[in-house]
Design a protein around this motif. Sequence first.
Motif, PDB file in Angstrom:
ATOM      1  N   ALA A  67       0.937  -1.156  -0.148  1.00  0.00           N
ATOM      2  CA  ALA A  67      -0.068   0.129   0.268  1.00  0.00           C
ATOM      3  C   ALA A  67       0.680   1.255  -0.062  1.00  0.00           C
ATOM      4  O   ALA A  67       0.673   2.137  -0.803  1.00  0.00           O
ATOM      5  N   GLU A  68       1.781   1.144   0.698  1.00  0.00           N
ATOM      6  CA  GLU A  68       2.784   2.336   0.849  1.00  0.00           C
ATOM      7  C   GLU A  68       3.469   2.684  -0.590  1.00  0.00           C
ATOM      8  O   GLU A  68       3.467   3.818  -0.980  1.00  0.00           O
ATOM      9  N   VAL A  69       4.103   1.675  -1.104  1.00  0.00           N
ATOM     10  CA  VAL A  69       4.479   1.826  -2.519  1.00  0.00           C
ATOM     11  C   VAL A  69       3.677   2.360  -3.452  1.00  0.00           C
ATOM     12  O   VAL A  69       3.791   3.434  -4.280  1.00  0.00           O
ATOM     13  N   ALA A  70       2.314   1.793  -3.489  1.00  0.00           N
ATOM     14  CA  ALA A  70       1.426   2.586  -4.409  1.00  0.00           C
ATOM     15  C   ALA A  70       1.068   3.693  -4.130  1.00  0.00           C
ATOM     16  O   ALA A  70       1.213   4.598  -5.208  1.00  0.00           O
ATOM     17  N   ILE A  71       1.067   4.418  -2.910  1.00  0.00           N
ATOM     18  CA  ILE A  71       0.538   5.518  -2.711  1.00  0.00           C
ATOM     19  C   ILE A  71       1.836   6.749  -3.085  1.00  0.00           C
ATOM     20  O   ILE A  71       1.771   7.820  -3.549  1.00  0.00           O
ATOM     21  N   GLY A  72       2.888   6.102  -2.503  1.00  0.00           N
ATOM     22  CA  GLY A  72       4.201   6.619  -2.712  1.00  0.00           C
ATOM     23  C   GLY A  72       4.459   7.137  -4.085  1.00  0.00           C
ATOM     24  O   GLY A  72       4.751   8.067  -4.673  1.00  0.00           O
ATOM     25  N   LEU A  73       4.268   5.929  -5.186  1.00  0.00           N
ATOM     26  CA  LEU A  73       4.449   6.164  -6.583  1.00  0.00           C
ATOM     27  C   LEU A  73       3.524   7.190  -7.009  1.00  0.00           C
ATOM     28  O   LEU A  73       3.657   7.927  -8.039  1.00  0.00           O
ATOM     29  N   ALA A  74       2.113   7.165  -6.454  1.00  0.00           N
ATOM     30  CA  ALA A  74       1.097   8.090  -6.854  1.00  0.00           C
ATOM     31  C   ALA A  74       1.579   9.482  -6.669  1.00  0.00           C
ATOM     32  O   ALA A  74       1.578  10.451  -7.507  1.00  0.00           O
ATOM     33  N   ILE A  75       2.131   9.639  -5.576  1.00  0.00           N
ATOM     34  CA  ILE A  75       2.584  10.972  -4.954  1.00  0.00           C
ATOM     35  C   ILE A  75       3.756  11.416  -6.037  1.00  0.00           C
ATOM     36  O   ILE A  75       3.858  12.630  -6.391  1.00  0.00           O
ATOM     37  N   LEU A  76       4.714  10.466  -6.353  1.00  0.00           N
ATOM     38  CA  LEU A  76       5.696  10.814  -7.095  1.00  0.00           C
ATOM     39  C   LEU A  76       5.222  11.228  -8.420  1.00  0.00           C
ATOM     40  O   LEU A  76       5.915  12.135  -9.162  1.00  0.00           O
ATOM     41  N   THR A  77       4.494  10.619  -8.968  1.00  0.00           N
ATOM     42  CA  THR A  77       3.639  10.856 -10.211  1.00  0.00           C
ATOM     43  C   THR A  77       3.219  12.292 -10.121  1.00  0.00           C
ATOM     44  O   THR A  77       3.445  13.121 -11.355  1.00  0.00           O
ATOM     45  N   LEU A  78       2.431  12.768  -9.259  1.00  0.00           N
ATOM     46  CA  LEU A  78       2.119  14.187  -8.991  1.00  0.00           C
ATOM     47  C   LEU A  78       3.148  15.152  -9.032  1.00  0.00           C
ATOM     48  O   LEU A  78       3.087  16.089  -9.584  1.00  0.00           O
ATOM     49  N   LEU A  79       4.082  14.693  -8.377  1.00  0.00           N
ATOM     50  CA  LEU A  79       5.373  15.607  -8.106  1.00  0.00           C
ATOM     51  C   LEU A  79       5.909  15.831  -9.280  1.00  0.00           C
ATOM     52  O   LEU A  79       6.253  17.077  -9.806  1.00  0.00           O
ATOM     53  N   PHE A  80       6.320  14.865 -10.150  1.00  0.00           N
ATOM     54  CA  PHE A  80       6.899  14.993 -11.408  1.00  0.00           C
ATOM     55  C   PHE A  80       5.928  15.760 -12.528  1.00  0.00           C
ATOM     56  O   PHE A  80       6.205  16.708 -13.434  1.00  0.00           O
ATOM     57  N   ARG A  81       4.681  15.675 -12.210  1.00  0.00           N
ATOM     58  CA  ARG A  81       3.556  16.269 -13.085  1.00  0.00           C
ATOM     59  C   ARG A  81       3.671  18.032 -12.792  1.00  0.00           C
ATOM     60  O   ARG A  81       3.412  18.845 -13.546  1.00  0.00           O
ATOM     61  N   ASN A  82       3.755  18.245 -11.454  1.00  0.00           N
ATOM     62  CA  ASN A  82       3.856  19.589 -10.934  1.00  0.00           C
ATOM     63  C   ASN A  82       5.261  20.237 -11.071  1.00  0.00           C
ATOM     64  O   ASN A  82       5.274  21.454 -11.461  1.00  0.00           O
ATOM     65  N   LYS A  83       6.270  19.404 -10.773  1.00  0.00           N
ATOM     66  CA  LYS A  83       7.730  20.110 -10.733  1.00  0.00           C
ATOM     67  C   LYS A  83       8.627  19.915 -12.082  1.00  0.00           C
ATOM     68  O   LYS A  83       9.618  20.609 -12.215  1.00  0.00           O
ATOM     69  N   SER A 135      10.463  17.226 -12.115  1.00  0.00           N
ATOM     70  CA  SER A 135      11.482  16.650 -11.492  1.00  0.00           C
ATOM     71  C   SER A 135      11.421  15.750 -10.325  1.00  0.00           C
ATOM     72  O   SER A 135      10.178  16.327  -9.752  1.00  0.00           O
ATOM     73  N   ILE A 136      11.897  14.646 -10.073  1.00  0.00           N
ATOM     74  CA  ILE A 136      11.885  13.892  -8.853  1.00  0.00           C
ATOM     75  C   ILE A 136      13.090  14.022  -8.044  1.00  0.00           C
ATOM     76  O   ILE A 136      13.035  13.350  -7.175  1.00  0.00           O
ATOM     77  N   ASN A 157      11.627  21.077  -1.783  1.00  0.00           N
ATOM     78  CA  ASN A 157      11.983  21.832  -0.541  1.00  0.00           C
ATOM     79  C   ASN A 157      11.039  22.956  -0.283  1.00  0.00           C
ATOM     80  O   ASN A 157      11.462  24.057   0.315  1.00  0.00           O
ATOM     81  N   SER A 158       9.728  23.063  -0.827  1.00  0.00           N
ATOM     82  CA  SER A 158       8.947  24.168  -0.665  1.00  0.00           C
ATOM     83  C   SER A 158       8.271  24.261   0.737  1.00  0.00           C
ATOM     84  O   SER A 158       7.896  25.366   1.208  1.00  0.00           O
ATOM     85  N   LEU A 159       8.413  23.265   1.469  1.00  0.00           N
ATOM     86  CA  LEU A 159       8.008  23.262   2.926  1.00  0.00           C
ATOM     87  C   LEU A 159       9.067  23.915   3.886  1.00  0.00           C
ATOM     88  O   LEU A 159       8.770  24.487   4.988  1.00  0.00           O
ATOM     89  N   LYS A 160      10.476  23.977   3.251  1.00  0.00           N
ATOM     90  CA  LYS A 160      11.346  24.689   4.083  1.00  0.00           C
ATOM     91  C   LYS A 160      11.076  25.964   4.163  1.00  0.00           C
ATOM     92  O   LYS A 160      10.903  26.822   3.212  1.00  0.00           O
TER      93      LYS A 160
END
Lengths: 208, 102
Positions: free
Chosen positions: B73-89, B91-92, B98-101
Amino acid sequence: MEFEQILFYIFSFWFVASSLAMIFSRNAAKAVLFLILAFFSAASIWILLEAEFLAIILILVYVGAVMVLFLFVIKMLNIDKSTLRAKFAGYLPLGLVVAAVIVAEMILVLGSHQFGLEVVAAPARHSADYSNITVLATQLYTTYVYPFELAAVLLLIAIIAAITLVHQSQIKRKQQSISEQVKVRAKDRLRLISITSPNKKTKEVDGG
Amino acid sequence: MVVSLSDYLILSSIVFCIGLVGIFVNRTNIITLLMCVELILVAVNTNFIAFSYFLENESGQIFVFFILTVAAAEVAIGLAILTLLFRNKGSISVDVTNSLKG
């Protein structure tokens, strides 16, 4: 040296070697392949420990589903390799020191004076008609039935969360609009124009 | 049986530390970080199975079963977040996120 010990050292060597190759490979697809090798070695070690069902599950679920998902994402994202090469070994010395200290402490604690064969004797091997799956299922459906149901709910939540996260917004999605489709008339979609055939002209040129 | 419990425990601690070093050194790729977490989980599962075999108690294998479920389950959600990150930024890399910094 007995045959089982030889097997243990072969599988351990490949487990450790492929793990090392995985963390130091700069290509993500190669790292996934090394991790698959590490999982196969781990499954072999689990079979040595008479956990046949979990070994098969590790290969079927992890190699068959999770690692394929990793490969799918890596191929889909098309990661730029030049960014992957930068800043590789920044924390490597510190990491190696920490890992070496942890391994040394673990060996001191878990050495053969604490968990050796004299302290924890190896149990007798089960007979050939022993079924690991039956034993696991008996435990799982009696003692651990509520955690089992919770695991099912957890997987359902994971499916919903993953789909919700990567789902495209409403605007980007293609969908049918039934009322628009019904209202449309032939004159909105179809236009009849007369075109002179270009082939006929070239034939005439060729003939002249 | 000549392989003792401590051999299995030391093997899994070595693999655990390899996964830990992988998390230390890989600052450029979140996919590799997820794979290192998987490696650590497999090392921990080997611990569970070794104790389950040597103490002749099947509860350790049940725990491994649940750990595998949660990890999937963790891998499935992690890869979904990764896909979102790549779509928005686009880059992975870990350095980009570091936008929360403050």
